[in-house]
Enzyme design. Sequence first.
Site, PDB file in Angstrom:
ATOM      1  N   MET A   1       1.639   3.193   2.369  1.00  0.00           N
ATOM      2  CA  MET A   1       2.483   3.376   3.539  1.00  0.00           C
ATOM      3  C   MET A   1       3.520   2.286   3.704  1.00  0.00           C
ATOM      4  O   MET A   1       4.571   2.518   4.299  1.00  0.00           O
ATOM      5  CB  MET A   1       1.623   3.441   4.795  1.00  0.00           C
TER       6      MET A   1
ATOM      7  N   GLY B   1       0.834  -1.193   0.000  1.00  0.00           N
ATOM      8  CA  GLY B   1       0.000   0.000   0.000  1.00  0.00           C
ATOM      9  C   GLY B   1       0.865   1.237   0.000  1.00  0.00           C
ATOM     10  O   GLY B   1       2.096   1.159  -0.103  1.00  0.00           O
TER      11      GLY B   1
ATOM     12  N   VAL C   1       2.565  -5.304   3.714  1.00  0.00           N
ATOM     13  CA  VAL C   1       1.931  -6.133   4.731  1.00  0.00           C
ATOM     14  C   VAL C   1       2.376  -7.576   4.529  1.00  0.00           C
ATOM     15  O   VAL C   1       2.314  -8.110   3.409  1.00  0.00           O
ATOM     16  CB  VAL C   1       0.399  -6.049   4.658  1.00  0.00           C
TER      17      VAL C   1
ATOM     18  N   ASP D   1     -11.554   5.543   4.975  1.00  0.00           N
ATOM     19  CA  ASP D   1     -11.190   4.850   3.738  1.00  0.00           C
ATOM     20  C   ASP D   1     -11.824   3.463   3.686  1.00  0.00           C
ATOM     21  O   ASP D   1     -11.190   2.497   3.274  1.00  0.00           O
ATOM     22  CB  ASP D   1      -9.666   4.743   3.615  1.00  0.00           C
TER      23      ASP D   1
END
Length: 278
Positions: free
Chosen positions: A26, A24, A29, A137
């Site tokens: 940021m 993503g 994962v 979001d």
Amino acid sequence: MMRLRREDPRVVGPYRLHRRLGTGGMGVVYLGSDRKGQKVALKLIRSELAEDQEFRTRFAREVAAAARIRGGCIARLVASDIDVERPWLATAYVPGPSLYKRVGDEGPLPWPEVTAIGAALADGLVHVHEAGVVHRDLKPSNILLSPKGPRIIDFGIAWSTGASTLTHVGTAVGSPGFLAPEQVRGIAVTSATDVFALGTTLAYAATGDSPFGSGTSEVMLYRVVHEEPDLSEVPGALLPVIRACLAKEASDRPTTAQLHDRLKELTARGTAIGLSQV
């Protein structure tokens, strides 16, 4: 899941990493596990962003938001470290596809299933908002369909009551097509912002498309503010509740508690219809 790449770490904090779950804005994962075998979804902030104080602040806010939420269909925060060179957080691993992938693979869901998912999500948002948090979001890719029900993930741009915003007025943060009009306009977000997003998400689950169609970000944002959603393919049973969620004015939308009750009623009706046809 994807295999780890050469540049991926193999251990973060007390967790051994096994696979990539996704990427993503940021960070990345990963699927990880501790010494007892407990599986987690571990988000590791990107190295190029780790020195940016704004991103560190945003990440710390995500951790703080996740830690305050109790109950509901939220992926539980397990551990975090925001002071290391590359901050990270770990939440309980949720097995199952995202709502986005499920609809993409299988097509629109039957309306009774959509209402059941919606009722669970509305209940989850009640807990989120009681903790003083607005997700900001909510969208199909941020909803995982586990065997125990849907789970809301990714509080990366969550807004906390009383916190200063990290964006400038007039700057939309979130995903075009699932943003509320007030986000596009750059004015205050409230719990009603998440209600709008839930409405667009349920419309997507029921039809396979955003009620504001597709196009460039600019086109999508314009439609959200100035045009009515296309709900022509939404099943009749769902139409009133979704239309109410997508009211342009936040004050005209139902609360999450009202939405939960209405969707629960619709789920019971759908179950009764299904049983009568057996």
